[in-house]
Write an enzyme that holds these catalytic residues in place. Sequence first.
Site, mmCIF file in Angstrom:
data_model
loop_
_atom_site.group_PDB
_atom_site.id
_atom_site.type_symbol
_atom_site.label_atom_id
_atom_site.label_comp_id
_atom_site.label_asym_id
_atom_site.label_seq_id
_atom_site.Cartn_x
_atom_site.Cartn_y
_atom_site.Cartn_z
ATOM 1 N N GLU A 117 0.010 -0.304 -5.301
ATOM 2 C CA GLU A 117 -1.041 0.710 -5.346
ATOM 3 C C GLU A 117 -0.457 2.044 -5.805
ATOM 4 O O GLU A 117 -1.010 3.122 -5.538
ATOM 5 C CB GLU A 117 -1.719 0.820 -3.977
ATOM 6 C CG GLU A 117 -2.171 -0.535 -3.449
ATOM 7 C CD GLU A 117 -3.519 -0.513 -2.757
ATOM 8 O OE1 GLU A 117 -4.004 0.575 -2.426
ATOM 9 O OE2 GLU A 117 -4.081 -1.604 -2.557
ATOM 10 N N TRP A 118 0.621 1.960 -6.524
ATOM 11 C CA TRP A 118 1.369 3.112 -6.992
ATOM 12 C C TRP A 118 0.493 4.110 -7.758
ATOM 13 O O TRP A 118 0.406 5.295 -7.379
ATOM 14 C CB TRP A 118 2.538 2.593 -7.824
ATOM 15 C CG TRP A 118 3.468 3.563 -8.452
ATOM 16 C CD1 TRP A 118 3.341 4.916 -8.550
ATOM 17 C CD2 TRP A 118 4.707 3.219 -9.098
ATOM 18 N NE1 TRP A 118 4.426 5.436 -9.228
ATOM 19 C CE2 TRP A 118 5.272 4.420 -9.576
ATOM 20 C CE3 TRP A 118 5.391 2.029 -9.334
ATOM 21 C CZ2 TRP A 118 6.473 4.451 -10.269
ATOM 22 C CZ3 TRP A 118 6.588 2.056 -10.016
ATOM 23 C CH2 TRP A 118 7.128 3.253 -10.472
ATOM 24 N N PRO A 119 -0.203 3.701 -8.848
ATOM 25 C CA PRO A 119 -0.976 4.717 -9.583
ATOM 26 C C PRO A 119 -2.147 5.279 -8.794
ATOM 27 O O PRO A 119 -2.528 6.442 -9.003
ATOM 28 C CB PRO A 119 -1.450 3.962 -10.834
ATOM 29 C CG PRO A 119 -1.381 2.522 -10.474
ATOM 30 C CD PRO A 119 -0.247 2.379 -9.509
ATOM 31 N N LEU A 120 -2.732 4.491 -7.901
ATOM 32 C CA LEU A 120 -3.832 4.979 -7.066
ATOM 33 C C LEU A 120 -3.450 6.267 -6.353
ATOM 34 O O LEU A 120 -4.234 7.233 -6.306
ATOM 35 C CB LEU A 120 -4.213 3.901 -6.048
ATOM 36 C CG LEU A 120 -5.097 4.320 -4.870
ATOM 37 C CD1 LEU A 120 -6.455 4.781 -5.363
ATOM 38 C CD2 LEU A 120 -5.241 3.170 -3.883
ATOM 39 N N TYR A 121 -2.258 6.336 -5.816
ATOM 40 C CA TYR A 121 -1.829 7.507 -5.057
ATOM 41 C C TYR A 121 -1.272 8.615 -5.952
ATOM 42 O O TYR A 121 -1.304 9.786 -5.573
ATOM 43 C CB TYR A 121 -0.800 7.094 -4.003
ATOM 44 C CG TYR A 121 -1.415 6.262 -2.892
ATOM 45 C CD1 TYR A 121 -2.030 6.873 -1.803
ATOM 46 C CD2 TYR A 121 -1.411 4.869 -2.941
ATOM 47 C CE1 TYR A 121 -2.613 6.123 -0.784
ATOM 48 C CE2 TYR A 121 -1.991 4.105 -1.934
ATOM 49 C CZ TYR A 121 -2.593 4.734 -0.862
ATOM 50 O OH TYR A 121 -3.184 3.993 0.131
ATOM 51 N N ASP A 158 -10.975 2.243 -3.350
ATOM 52 C CA ASP A 158 -11.372 0.943 -2.816
ATOM 53 C C ASP A 158 -12.802 0.611 -3.226
ATOM 54 O O ASP A 158 -13.685 1.473 -3.238
ATOM 55 C CB ASP A 158 -11.330 0.966 -1.279
ATOM 56 C CG ASP A 158 -9.919 0.988 -0.731
ATOM 57 O OD1 ASP A 158 -8.959 1.053 -1.517
ATOM 58 O OD2 ASP A 158 -9.777 0.947 0.509
ATOM 59 N N ASP A 191 0.830 -1.194 0.000
ATOM 60 C CA ASP A 191 0.000 0.000 0.000
ATOM 61 C C ASP A 191 0.875 1.258 0.000
ATOM 62 O O ASP A 191 2.110 1.169 0.066
ATOM 63 C CB ASP A 191 -0.927 -0.035 1.220
ATOM 64 C CG ASP A 191 -2.280 0.595 0.957
ATOM 65 O OD1 ASP A 191 -2.372 1.477 0.076
ATOM 66 O OD2 ASP A 191 -3.253 0.201 1.624
#
Length: 414
Positions: A197-201, A225, A165
């Site tokens: 979860e790199w691109p999510l952030y 999510d 995460d």
Amino acid sequence: MKPETKMGAVVLVLFTIGAFISPVRSLDNGLALKPTMGWLHWERFMCNVDCDTDPNNCISENLYMQMADVMVTEGWKEAGYEYVCIDDCWPSHQRDAKGRLQADPKRFPRGIKKLADYVHSKGLKLGIYADLGTLTCGGFPGSLGYYDIDAQTFADWGVDLLKFDGCYMKWTLLGEGYTNMSIALNQTGRSILYSCEWPLYEWLYHRPDYAAIRKACNHWRNFADVYDSWDSVKTILDWTADHQDIIVPVAGPGGWNDPDMLVIGNFGLSHAQQESQMALWAIMAAPLLMSNDLRDICPRSKQLLQNTRIIAISQDPLGRQGYRTAKVDSFEVWERHLSGGRLALAVMNKQEIGGPRGFPLTLATLPSWKICHPHCNVTQVLPSYKELGVQTVLSKLVVVVNPSGTALLTVTPI
């Protein structure tokens, strides 16, 4: 009746992926050659650490052992689900004297190594969770400054998958951190699938570098999510379609876009909506990571999740992600090219009022129907299995789709 509900009055909107190029170079660890399948605790069990009052549902070794048992005895392993994955809230709040993460001693009295041994004894694989930053999202120790130590610890324990995460981390350091953990995992010598979860952030600030992400990760979360609700599933699908020109071309064997967990078998989705999630996740070549209670699941939901024809679409060896190709009259059409020149079609009824509606499979509504020249064989997989027989481009075939449901079909040229 509103004008937009009349098929003839609606302009067909078509979408194309202009960049069906060969995917960029993937992480070379030999893993995730097909979308990952398994079970992950988060959406259903979250951060429940109260084993005194809720021993059957708290985050403890017993939960994962029981899920592993059920995955073997109830046909999940046979269907292809192989990973039993721990999410957040498993560790102790302190590292040990050597700086290593350690499991909460009350909830995991035998430690993660013994749990991994148990899961492996069932012919399954164990996944674990950690965080790039100073803390996990749940407030447990993060891996910042400990990437090498944590990677080696996971390898020593026999872990097979790491969900990493990105909480409590400066966004400008995400790329460096995710890349460094990828290197650390590979240097252990153990095959550990790497879920990022790199691109999510990064999407909060700028467009992520998907070429770099694919070189580091086996799959990657792009968006928020998933919740146990139809609105949540729809929002994920809309985001995916809106960004498909960017994200579809980078997916393929070794690296996949991850729209998050399957919530089928829980509380929030109707049966038609569960069919839509399963069908569209298969079309998107998404990891199939269930978050539900396999010990107590509705037989109809179980049958859907174990449907071999849907799983065959998900796991198709061509490894191309599908995408949305049309919107018309509150229907959406999604397509995925399959091996052998075949096509998978998902026709989703976005209308949430009234009863079942028919969607005509013709060149006027479905340009890809040209693969039926001179003939094709059509099979309906959802909502029920039907052999629809030999068709041509001039056939007048109509599929009937329930509100918020999806008809899933395969089309094989003859």
